[in-house]
Design a protein around this motif. Structure first.
Motif, mmCIF file in Angstrom:
data_model
loop_
_atom_site.group_PDB
_atom_site.id
_atom_site.type_symbol
_atom_site.label_atom_id
_atom_site.label_comp_id
_atom_site.label_asym_id
_atom_site.label_seq_id
_atom_site.Cartn_x
_atom_site.Cartn_y
_atom_site.Cartn_z
ATOM 1 N N ARG A 70 0.912 -1.295 -0.069
ATOM 2 C CA ARG A 70 -0.024 0.076 -0.039
ATOM 3 C C ARG A 70 0.779 1.282 -0.101
ATOM 4 O O ARG A 70 1.960 1.153 0.596
ATOM 5 C CB ARG A 70 -0.886 0.141 1.302
ATOM 6 N N VAL A 71 0.138 2.365 -0.746
ATOM 7 C CA VAL A 71 1.020 3.641 -0.596
ATOM 8 C C VAL A 71 0.158 4.493 0.132
ATOM 9 O O VAL A 71 -1.016 4.641 -0.116
ATOM 10 C CB VAL A 71 1.196 4.045 -2.120
ATOM 11 N N LEU A 72 0.607 5.221 1.182
ATOM 12 C CA LEU A 72 -0.012 6.139 1.813
ATOM 13 C C LEU A 72 -0.017 7.701 1.541
ATOM 14 O O LEU A 72 1.268 7.989 1.253
ATOM 15 C CB LEU A 72 0.505 6.125 3.333
ATOM 16 N N ASN A 73 -1.024 8.300 1.251
ATOM 17 C CA ASN A 73 -0.824 9.718 0.924
ATOM 18 C C ASN A 73 -1.055 10.471 2.122
ATOM 19 O O ASN A 73 -1.919 10.335 2.978
ATOM 20 C CB ASN A 73 -2.158 10.004 -0.011
ATOM 21 N N GLN A 74 0.132 10.965 2.522
ATOM 22 C CA GLN A 74 0.273 11.515 3.717
ATOM 23 C C GLN A 74 -0.343 12.871 4.113
ATOM 24 O O GLN A 74 -0.542 13.415 5.115
ATOM 25 C CB GLN A 74 1.909 11.654 4.433
ATOM 26 N N LEU A 75 -0.633 13.547 2.737
ATOM 27 C CA LEU A 75 -1.431 14.702 2.916
ATOM 28 C C LEU A 75 -2.957 14.517 3.281
ATOM 29 O O LEU A 75 -3.487 15.166 4.114
ATOM 30 C CB LEU A 75 -1.237 15.687 1.615
ATOM 31 N N PRO A 123 -7.219 3.836 6.752
ATOM 32 C CA PRO A 123 -7.798 3.548 8.336
ATOM 33 C C PRO A 123 -6.716 2.676 9.163
ATOM 34 O O PRO A 123 -6.701 2.696 10.256
ATOM 35 C CB PRO A 123 -8.964 2.868 7.919
ATOM 36 N N GLU A 124 -5.796 1.862 8.282
ATOM 37 C CA GLU A 124 -5.031 1.017 9.026
ATOM 38 C C GLU A 124 -3.617 1.643 9.597
ATOM 39 O O GLU A 124 -3.052 1.171 10.381
ATOM 40 C CB GLU A 124 -4.583 -0.031 8.025
ATOM 41 N N VAL A 125 -3.439 2.974 9.071
ATOM 42 C CA VAL A 125 -2.435 3.639 9.626
ATOM 43 C C VAL A 125 -2.885 4.873 10.570
ATOM 44 O O VAL A 125 -3.474 5.623 10.425
ATOM 45 C CB VAL A 125 -1.644 4.420 8.485
ATOM 46 N N ASP A 158 0.251 6.599 15.953
ATOM 47 C CA ASP A 158 1.450 5.663 16.029
ATOM 48 C C ASP A 158 2.595 6.072 14.826
ATOM 49 O O ASP A 158 3.551 5.609 14.739
ATOM 50 C CB ASP A 158 0.815 4.286 15.545
ATOM 51 N N TRP A 159 1.970 6.380 13.907
ATOM 52 C CA TRP A 159 2.792 6.697 12.549
ATOM 53 C C TRP A 159 3.956 7.883 12.940
ATOM 54 O O TRP A 159 5.106 7.946 12.401
ATOM 55 C CB TRP A 159 2.051 7.021 11.367
ATOM 56 N N GLY A 192 -9.015 17.398 12.669
ATOM 57 C CA GLY A 192 -9.341 16.000 12.725
ATOM 58 C C GLY A 192 -8.651 15.122 11.595
ATOM 59 O O GLY A 192 -8.935 13.997 11.842
ATOM 60 N N SER A 193 -8.062 15.792 10.896
ATOM 61 C CA SER A 193 -7.315 14.989 9.515
ATOM 62 C C SER A 193 -6.240 14.156 9.893
ATOM 63 O O SER A 193 -5.558 14.383 11.163
ATOM 64 C CB SER A 193 -7.091 15.789 8.524
ATOM 65 N N GLY A 194 -6.008 13.085 9.473
ATOM 66 C CA GLY A 194 -4.668 12.317 9.774
ATOM 67 C C GLY A 194 -3.644 13.074 9.962
ATOM 68 O O GLY A 194 -2.751 12.841 10.783
ATOM 69 N N LEU A 195 -3.317 14.087 9.045
ATOM 70 C CA LEU A 195 -1.957 14.805 9.048
ATOM 71 C C LEU A 195 -2.231 15.677 10.310
ATOM 72 O O LEU A 195 -1.259 16.008 11.053
ATOM 73 C CB LEU A 195 -1.834 15.765 7.895
ATOM 74 N N SER A 196 -3.378 16.425 10.552
ATOM 75 C CA SER A 196 -3.603 17.325 11.692
ATOM 76 C C SER A 196 -3.194 16.610 13.086
ATOM 77 O O SER A 196 -2.766 17.052 13.892
ATOM 78 C CB SER A 196 -4.756 17.842 11.699
#
Length: 379
Positions: A116-121, A126-128, A132-133, A160-164
């Motif tokens: 899998r490739v994670l778009n960090q923006l 949901p698995e990342v 923890d990252w 509440g975004s992943g990057l935030s």
């Protein structure tokens, strides 16, 4: 004319967005933070980060930003970090750590041990788990623990975004969906409390650069609006407050003749397992034992239009700063850093990105250098 793009440089992390964060915290009296930039002590600080407003760009187009132009003479360039992309730079600002420590090492990266490739923006995996990252304490958590009230002022859509969560957890998020609201909310955040750190993020200039190019009337006009935003915040500073104006990266305009398709033909795909990064800095994950062969093939295919490094070579040069073991496998086995105005596009899998005019991610001066401009209200 477009801003000239120089050859590639290794980021100077001792004068970078990471050192800006720790220096601002030190100026607010937060113990244990390194004041590498020698900032004077204040009771309140505001950091305005304008997405895409590189140092070279601002100098080139300063006629459209008269207020910021008055600050350029006393300002200085900082290094954004590697890659020169928003997700990496916001994490650097949010933690005060170099990319090799906070681990947000690109726009898109492979999730180690997966296909899998994670778009960090945009996150979207949901698995990342963001906490923890990126497990290190943020600047906002450290400030709050030291009695400094924090505010993160940005578009409500990013709440509440992943990057935030990875880069700004611990802050008091304040939604602001327009330039006017950003200025008003910044003024409100700086009032009332004894010690305050306010971070203000504006993204629209970057959007105009991507869609229309930095050498366009759209980008230049919006730079004028950014100029007014900075002036409004500066005019509202309470006593004993410093305003620091910076950016996450600059940008380079490309054209059809400068774009190289790295996806369609077999030449770029031999030995490749996953393709990530973005058009100005590609991160390639290879099949077992194929990294050296892939790097050699890409060097021959790209010639002088990009610098191709293996992961070990990139780490030895310090492109990401010191790199933790957990972060190492997130970085591509092979990296291709675009030179000049080259874009390394994937027109089928990345249709929208491949059609954009402005790009960033590589380490030319136009992308790497960001401004540090200052306004201080006396006690």
């Amino acid at each position: 004319m477009p801003v000239r793009t120089d050859d590639l440089s290794t980021p100077r992390y001792e004068a970078s967005l990471a050192s800006l964060t720790t220096s601002v915290l030190a100026s607010l009296g937060v113990a244990g933070e390194a004041d590498l930039l020698g900032l004077p002590p204040v009771r309140r600080a505001c950091v305005l980060l304008v997405d895409g407003m590189g140092w070279e760009l601002l100098r080139e187009y300063r006629v459209h930003a008269p207020f910021l132009a008055t600050l350029l003479e006393s300002g200085t360039p900082l290094a954004a970090g590697c890659p020169t992309t928003t997700a990496t730079s916001l994490a650097t600002m949010g933690t005060g750590l170099v990319p090799g420590h906070h681990g947000i090492v690109g726009y898109q990266v492979a999730v180690p041990g997966t296909e899998r490739v994670l778009n960090q923006l945009r996150w979207g995996d949901p698995e990342v788990v963001p906490e923890d990252w990126q497990p290190h304490t943020t600047a906002y958590e450290r400030a709050e623990r030291a009695g400094v009230r924090t505010a993160y002022i940005a578009d409500e859509a990013y709440r509440g975004s992943g990057l935030s969560r990875a880069s700004a957890r611990g802050s008091r998020y304040v939604g602001a969906d327009s330039i006017t609201e950003l200025a008003v909310r910044a003024g409100e955040a700086l009032e009332g409390d004894d010690r305050v750190l306010a971070f203000v993020y504006h993204s629209d200039l970057d959007s105009y650069g991507h869609l229309c190019g930095v050498d366009s009337p759209y980008w230049r006009l919006h730079l004028g609006y950014v100029d007014r935003l900075a002036e409004q915040i500066a005019d509202s500073l309470p006593p004993d407050t410093a305003l620091y104006i910076t950016a996450d990266h600059g940008m380079v305009d490309t054209a059809p003749g400068t774009r190289i398709d790295i996806e369609s033909g077999p030449a770029f795909n031999a030995g490749v397992r996953l393709r990530a990064g973005e058009p100005r800095l590609r991160q390639i994950y290879t099949r077992d034992g194929a990294a050296a062969d892939v790097a050699a093939a890409w060097r021959e295919l790209l010639g002088t239009r990009a610098r191709v490094l293996t992961r070990d070579e990139a780490l030895a040069e310090g492109l990401f700063g010191d790199v933790e073991e957990a972060v190492r496998p997130r970085i591509g086995d092979v990296l291709a850093l675009a030179r000049g105005n080259t874009a390394l596009i994937a027109p089928e899998s990345e249709r929208t990105i491949s059609r954009l005019v402005g790009h960033h991610g590589s380490l030319t001066a136009a992308e790497l250098h960001v401004p540090l401009l200052r306004v201080t209200a006396a006690p």
